[in-house]
Motif scaffolding. Structure first.
Motif, short mmCIF file in Angstrom:
data_model
loop_
_atom_site.label_atom_id
_atom_site.label_comp_id
_atom_site.label_asym_id
_atom_site.label_seq_id
_atom_site.Cartn_x
_atom_site.Cartn_y
_atom_site.Cartn_z
N HIS A 1 1.67 -1.09 -0.58
CA HIS A 1 0.24 0.12 -0.14
C HIS A 1 0.89 1.52 -0.07
O HIS A 1 0.32 2.54 -0.23
CB HIS A 1 -1.35 0.20 1.14
N TRP A 2 2.18 0.86 0.03
CA TRP A 2 3.31 2.35 0.23
C TRP A 2 3.60 2.56 -0.62
O TRP A 2 4.58 0.92 -1.35
CB TRP A 2 3.23 2.50 1.16
N CYS A 30 1.77 6.91 0.93
CA CYS A 30 0.59 5.50 0.62
C CYS A 30 -0.43 5.67 -0.87
O CYS A 30 -0.53 6.91 -1.41
CB CYS A 30 -0.27 6.08 1.44
N ILE A 32 -2.93 3.93 -0.99
CA ILE A 32 -5.10 4.69 -0.89
C ILE A 32 -5.05 6.03 -0.56
O ILE A 32 -4.66 6.15 0.58
CB ILE A 32 -5.00 3.42 0.44
#
Length: 282
Positions: A1-2, A30, A32
């Motif tokens: 996610h990073w 990030c 997201i």
């Protein structure tokens, strides 16, 4: 996610955004989007280096629009004229023009993409508020808290090893949309430091008294803005680049002193030789 970029190096227990060497930029962010309306981020970081007096430039937390803002640029590793929120931990004082604070200094800036960050003035012409915080070269944990609740931005630190949040500043009437992303970046210039990130913790906050005027608002379309900012002051053009003014003056004085001593020695040698030549004629 990073994701990460620039000079960032991932270790087993921390992330090094920049090493203690010149001209590096690093970032993690990030991928997201943040759908929470009210949130808190706690950032565990470390800024340290071998220099006692000359170091820079700093580390920053970001909540930005990923469509138009990129983690590669001159504002502590972020592009200039970003869109969103930046909380800037500035370790070097360029001090172009008067201001009343010492460094390291923590400040906040909200940008709709039209404002340029002025390093020569340490960003004081566009900051919302700020506080001095001695977070560099500590032998214990240093943490930063950024809370955004009911259109108010609250920044606090825990840098005294007391496990107590100390308020840095609070700014009301800050408008930030949802669906931006969190990130952290750092930069070194002609001066340097290690900028390490140990953890980032994100919490959703439930306000005790939600603002009634926010009911029915599409938070994704809100334009980043803030009602308060430091009053502008004139910019004075500096011949020295950001992070170099004091160092260049020091080197200039040093070289001038060396040159003067060299000339004096050469003059003394020349004078001694001339005196010896005169004695030969007697």
């Amino acid at each position: 996610h990073w994701d990460f970029g620039g000079s960032t190096v991932i270790a087993s227990d921390f992330i090094r955004l920049t090493p203690d060497s010149q001209s590096h930029r690093g970032a993690v962010w990030c991928k997201i989007p943040v759908r929470m309306r009210h949130w808190e981020v706690q950032m565990h970081f470390r800024v340290h280096g071998s220099s006692g007096n000359l170091f820079g430039d700093g580390i920053a937390f970001w909540y930005i629009d990923p469509a138009v803002s990129k983690f590669n640029g001159p504002v502590f590793g972020m592009q200039d004229k970003f869109r969103g929120l930046g909380v800037l931990l500035d370790t070097y004082s360029n001090h172009n023009g008067p201001h009343s604070h010492d460094h390291p200094y923590i400040s906040a800036m909200v940008n709709n993409g039209s404002l340029a960050y002025d390093h020569d003035r340490d960003g004081t012409h566009s900051q919302l508020d700020g506080c001095t915080a001695r977070f560099r070269n500590r032998d214990h944990d240093t943490l930063l808290s950024i809370r955004y609740v009911n259109n108010a931005l609250l920044v606090a630190t825990d840098i005294e090893n007391k496990q107590i949040w100390q308020p840095c500043f609070r700014v009301p009437n800050v408008k930030l949309p949802t669906h931006f992303v969190f990130g952290v970046s750092a930069m070194t210039g002609d001066l340097s430091d290690n900028h390490d990130l140990l953890s980032v913790k994100v919490y959703e906050i439930e306000p005790k008294e939600p603002l009634e005027d926010n009911i029915g608002v599409d938070y994704r379309t809100i334009e980043p803005s803030a009602d308060s900012a430091e009053p502008p002051r004139p910019h004075v053009d500096s011949q020295a680049d950001s992070g170099w003014s004091f160092l260049r003056i020091f080197l200039l004085v040093l070289f001038c002193a060396i040159g003067l001593v060299t000339l004096l020695v050469l003059g003394l040698v020349y004078h001694t030789r001339q005196q010896r030549k005169k004695k030969r004629f007697y």
